[in-house]
Write a protein that holds these residues in place. Sequence first.
Motif, mmCIF file in Angstrom:
data_model
loop_
_atom_site.group_PDB
_atom_site.id
_atom_site.type_symbol
_atom_site.label_atom_id
_atom_site.label_comp_id
_atom_site.label_asym_id
_atom_site.label_seq_id
_atom_site.Cartn_x
_atom_site.Cartn_y
_atom_site.Cartn_z
ATOM 1 N N SER A 39 0.734 -1.750 -0.137
ATOM 2 C CA SER A 39 0.041 0.006 -0.171
ATOM 3 C C SER A 39 1.027 1.148 -0.218
ATOM 4 O O SER A 39 1.582 0.796 1.093
ATOM 5 C CB SER A 39 -0.679 0.416 0.968
ATOM 6 O OG SER A 39 -1.807 1.420 1.762
ATOM 7 N N LEU A 40 0.472 1.697 -0.867
ATOM 8 C CA LEU A 40 1.302 2.770 -0.895
ATOM 9 C C LEU A 40 1.012 4.617 -1.069
ATOM 10 O O LEU A 40 -0.714 4.650 -1.269
ATOM 11 C CB LEU A 40 1.713 4.106 -2.456
ATOM 12 C CG LEU A 40 2.721 2.969 -3.249
ATOM 13 C CD1 LEU A 40 2.828 3.695 -4.934
ATOM 14 C CD2 LEU A 40 3.295 2.446 -2.529
ATOM 15 N N HIS A 41 1.232 5.215 0.522
ATOM 16 C CA HIS A 41 0.153 6.544 1.536
ATOM 17 C C HIS A 41 1.618 7.108 1.633
ATOM 18 O O HIS A 41 3.127 7.734 1.907
ATOM 19 C CB HIS A 41 0.381 5.909 3.318
ATOM 20 C CG HIS A 41 0.095 6.260 3.746
ATOM 21 N ND1 HIS A 41 -1.197 7.059 3.569
ATOM 22 C CD2 HIS A 41 -0.258 7.294 5.018
ATOM 23 C CE1 HIS A 41 -2.224 7.346 4.569
ATOM 24 N NE2 HIS A 41 -0.862 8.228 5.163
ATOM 25 N N GLY A 42 1.192 8.319 1.020
ATOM 26 C CA GLY A 42 2.395 9.856 0.531
ATOM 27 C C GLY A 42 1.758 10.228 2.459
ATOM 28 O O GLY A 42 0.432 10.756 2.450
ATOM 29 N N THR A 43 2.472 11.242 1.662
ATOM 30 C CA THR A 43 2.645 12.268 3.136
ATOM 31 C C THR A 43 2.611 13.589 2.747
ATOM 32 O O THR A 43 3.514 14.491 3.108
ATOM 33 C CB THR A 43 3.805 12.044 4.438
ATOM 34 O OG1 THR A 43 5.495 11.903 3.482
ATOM 35 C CG2 THR A 43 3.716 10.531 4.772
ATOM 36 N N SER A 44 3.428 14.127 1.293
ATOM 37 C CA SER A 44 3.330 15.290 0.450
ATOM 38 C C SER A 44 2.386 15.840 -0.427
ATOM 39 O O SER A 44 3.214 17.072 -0.453
ATOM 40 C CB SER A 44 4.840 15.286 0.436
ATOM 41 O OG SER A 44 5.917 14.781 0.929
ATOM 42 N N GLY B 273 5.555 22.954 2.928
ATOM 43 C CA GLY B 273 5.482 23.186 4.784
ATOM 44 C C GLY B 273 5.193 22.335 5.567
ATOM 45 O O GLY B 273 6.386 22.124 6.967
ATOM 46 N N GLY B 274 5.945 21.071 5.157
ATOM 47 C CA GLY B 274 6.748 19.645 6.045
ATOM 48 C C GLY B 274 6.123 19.046 7.249
ATOM 49 O O GLY B 274 6.657 18.267 7.906
ATOM 50 N N ASP B 275 5.113 19.553 6.860
ATOM 51 C CA ASP B 275 3.638 18.961 7.350
ATOM 52 C C ASP B 275 2.940 18.669 7.887
ATOM 53 O O ASP B 275 2.260 19.047 5.996
ATOM 54 C CB ASP B 275 3.847 19.579 8.967
ATOM 55 C CG ASP B 275 3.591 18.612 10.228
ATOM 56 O OD1 ASP B 275 3.048 17.528 9.986
ATOM 57 O OD2 ASP B 275 4.005 19.012 11.202
ATOM 58 N N LEU B 276 1.328 17.920 8.217
ATOM 59 C CA LEU B 276 0.526 17.276 7.339
ATOM 60 C C LEU B 276 -0.670 18.674 7.849
ATOM 61 O O LEU B 276 -1.338 18.117 8.954
ATOM 62 C CB LEU B 276 0.107 16.508 7.711
ATOM 63 C CG LEU B 276 1.029 15.197 7.138
ATOM 64 C CD1 LEU B 276 0.156 14.177 7.723
ATOM 65 C CD2 LEU B 276 0.746 15.029 6.006
ATOM 66 N N LEU B 277 -0.718 19.567 7.428
ATOM 67 C CA LEU B 277 -0.597 21.002 8.137
ATOM 68 C C LEU B 277 -2.695 21.504 7.839
ATOM 69 O O LEU B 277 -3.133 20.903 6.819
ATOM 70 C CB LEU B 277 -0.919 22.778 7.303
ATOM 71 C CG LEU B 277 0.600 22.514 7.656
ATOM 72 C CD1 LEU B 277 1.564 23.642 6.656
ATOM 73 C CD2 LEU B 277 0.836 22.633 9.142
ATOM 74 N N PRO B 278 -3.512 21.183 8.516
ATOM 75 C CA PRO B 278 -5.090 21.445 8.559
ATOM 76 C C PRO B 278 -5.495 22.129 7.778
ATOM 77 O O PRO B 278 -4.820 23.285 7.240
ATOM 78 C CB PRO B 278 -5.438 21.396 9.918
ATOM 79 C CG PRO B 278 -4.574 22.140 11.018
ATOM 80 C CD PRO B 278 -2.913 21.545 9.890
#
Length: 303
Positions: free
Chosen positions: A69-74, A121-126
């Motif tokens: 499973s490929l889960h992206g963060t960016s 941003g380097g993070d998962l910003l809401p």
Amino acid sequence: MGNRQDNVPAKPQLASSTVGVGLRPDHYQDVLEHTPSVDFLEVHSENFFAEAGIAVDVLREVSASTPISLHGTSAGLGSVEAIPDDYLKRLKRLVDRVDPILVSDHLCFTWARIGGRLFHGGDLLPIPYTEDSLRHAANNIDRMQQALGRQIAVENVCAYIEFDHNDFDEAAFLNEIVARTGCGLILDINNVMVNARNARVGDPADFVDDYVASLDHSAIAEIHLAGSTPVDRQELLIDDHACPVPEAGWHAYGRVLRKIGPRPTLIEWDNNLPSWRELQGEAIKARKAQSRVLNRERSHEPV
């Protein structure tokens, strides 16, 4: 904006009772030496964007025998800026190489243009749950699905701030995203619980129940479970994926399964990594939780 869900390829077919764990570099050797006793492995997409290297070789070997499973963060699906072309090209190359059982990313903001330059941003910003945000997110999700030629799943995130104005609550926003794009959803139970606890909403279990009851259950493609480092009551709880799933998390998971039925489930653990054996033990707990729910349904026992 019209409804574009008819253009989305068929949903990936995952057995509802599958359980997987996240594969991180600390455990590469374990996986190469011993066949994992899990149904699938999740990796963070961006870590494998290179054309060659050790990580790419490991993934190629592991994916030959274990579903990935490929889960992206960016990708920043909720950004006002469109996902960069280069990012989509690299993701498409990875998808073609691995043929994953699922492709996913987060409903968050990461990309912004400042002084004419594009920054991450380097993070998962809401993001705020407004009509404008809905339009931008739907455009990005649709663009990714068309670039990949397949459906993706979108995950709810932790939000450590509150916005002054929202047109939707989170569940309604996610449902509208599904309706407009035909994407699937990843229900991260720990993220919902962390948000409830930080917002001091009362009983987090009741909050999770209400949240899940409001979602489009048919769109939920996967459930994520994780643990957070405990903090004092007055401190902000951070979703750091540094601990086992807590008892409250397992309790919420059981209630969710009884409400929506079994779903493919991922154990997330990214910091203070345990041994490979301990991580697989968490997957066994998820399987047992699924079995308890299924057995009760078959015997019509009260829950």
